[in-house]
Design a protein around this motif. Sequence first.
Motif, mmCIF file in Angstrom:
data_model
loop_
_atom_site.group_PDB
_atom_site.id
_atom_site.type_symbol
_atom_site.label_atom_id
_atom_site.label_comp_id
_atom_site.label_asym_id
_atom_site.label_seq_id
_atom_site.Cartn_x
_atom_site.Cartn_y
_atom_site.Cartn_z
ATOM 1 N N THR A 100 26.233 -10.178 76.141
ATOM 2 C CA THR A 100 26.508 -10.197 74.698
ATOM 3 C C THR A 100 27.515 -11.282 74.344
ATOM 4 N N LEU A 101 28.590 -11.402 75.128
ATOM 5 C CA LEU A 101 29.588 -12.437 74.865
ATOM 6 C C LEU A 101 28.974 -13.831 75.022
ATOM 7 N N THR A 103 25.867 -14.605 74.657
ATOM 8 C CA THR A 103 24.945 -14.804 73.539
ATOM 9 C C THR A 103 25.692 -15.310 72.311
ATOM 10 N N LEU A 104 26.868 -14.744 72.054
ATOM 11 C CA LEU A 104 27.704 -15.224 70.949
ATOM 12 C C LEU A 104 28.127 -16.670 71.164
ATOM 13 N N GLN A 122 24.798 -16.220 80.270
ATOM 14 C CA GLN A 122 23.923 -15.202 79.686
ATOM 15 C C GLN A 122 22.892 -14.727 80.708
ATOM 16 N N LEU A 182 22.544 -15.624 67.715
ATOM 17 C CA LEU A 182 23.454 -14.692 67.057
ATOM 18 C C LEU A 182 22.795 -13.352 66.759
ATOM 19 N N VAL A 185 23.533 -10.598 69.311
ATOM 20 C CA VAL A 185 24.873 -10.016 69.478
ATOM 21 C C VAL A 185 24.913 -8.551 69.048
#
Length: 494
Positions: A100-101, A103-104, A122, A182, A185
């Motif tokens: 998730t981080l 991906t951001l 990722q 985004l 996320v």
Amino acid sequence: MKSASPPGTEPEQTSPTYRPALAWTLTALSLSTLLPSLSISIANVGLPSIALAFGASFNEVQWVVIAYLLAITTLVVGVGRLGDIAGRRRLLLSGIAVFTLATLLCGLAPNLPLLTVARAVQGAGAACMMALSMAFVGEAVPKERTGSVMGLLGTMSAVGTTLGPSLGGLLIASVGWRAIFLVGVPLGLLALALTIRALPASTSATGPARHRFDSLGTVLLTITLTAYALAMTIEGNSFGPLAIALLAAAGAGLGLFVITESRAASPLLTMPMLRDPVLATGLMTSALVSTVMMTTLVVGPFHLARSLDLNPAYVGLVMAAGPAVSALTGVPAGRATDRFGTQAMVVVGLSGVIGGSVVLSLMPTAAGVAGYILPLVAMTASYATFQAANNTAVMKDVAPHQRGLVSGMLNLSRNLGLITGASVMGAVFALATGTSDITTAAPDHVARGTHRTFAAAALLVATGLAAVLVLRLHSRLSSHHNTKPNSPRTTIDP
């Protein structure tokens, strides 16, 4: 014969006061399966826009995809084994958080190099999600429903693949390329919350067993797989000096890995483990079938565009039929596996893939789109059936302290098949067309290439079917010797 778990690697326990509803468990595992596949297909759609945004060439921007696939392929076995030792729930939560981080960071990347690095990170998180979500099935789901849940996870993977192009195209057109990252996320945060709520707390290895992770073997395997994956992708469908050198490096790395594992006190993989006929056959057939299914993605667009003269919109629509059918077939295939048994459904799945490949190798272009899409649908439905049955056969009776490792090996075999299919079967197709530039090849040459490539694909899967039938015959002949057929099957103990 049942193998005792090594000290400190007892199965992860569910607290008697905390037994989450199965629906929440399946939702959490489904999201952890959907997101990695969605992140592959949605990024592919965004490559032209990313190249334009950063002023990059295609060769540069394709590393946005390659970096992600490389990370998954090289890490999935190691993280599966690490989950067995350190606790699968703990590592799965870490993987979702990293995914998730990253991906951001992909959505905020100011330049192409940082985007590529973020995609590799990722991929590392995705490797944890892919390996450990399947490993959790053995302990979170009743054994009699294993096939159904494996089919569900296969469906979610197919949904991610199917959803990516359409969702990505919509987001790019309305918001811009950063939105394709985004949007993942909030989904990642939801997966994290559901996993915390639904999956049972895990216990990590204690005492001497805590240091049983084979670091050297893992590093050597990672280097070997990286060299192989780069050899298959770095020069496209051609095999020049660099690809040959990388293949040689992969071969040398494999030799060193085998030697290291034979001397390690707690090896990542052992030869007795790979001699398990169910595991060995399952891994081999998974790689072969994935190679053939990638052929449909490599050959299909050229055949549809050049031989059948379809415009890009129709090409995309026809190509979407495969993942859509796979998404619809997964759950019924899993239920059929629970009802009729894994061996029978593996044979049915492999036979369907062979039949579809044979039809595509013989179908004249005069049959039009229907002549391509009907065998494609049959192949894809058969692939979903095979996946549900094969994954169930391999995972169903694995010892608890090995579920992460074996799940990682299954994912690895599939990824290696996809990578090999993109390169080797692409090279077969190019050779069969008789031209160095497929984009300008005559329609009849492309049709000839399609026929010969799918003939080769049918032979590959027939090899896997023969191995399965031999295993089935051997199982019947030796069944009277098995006094404990339901005991955990594999062991990594020396």
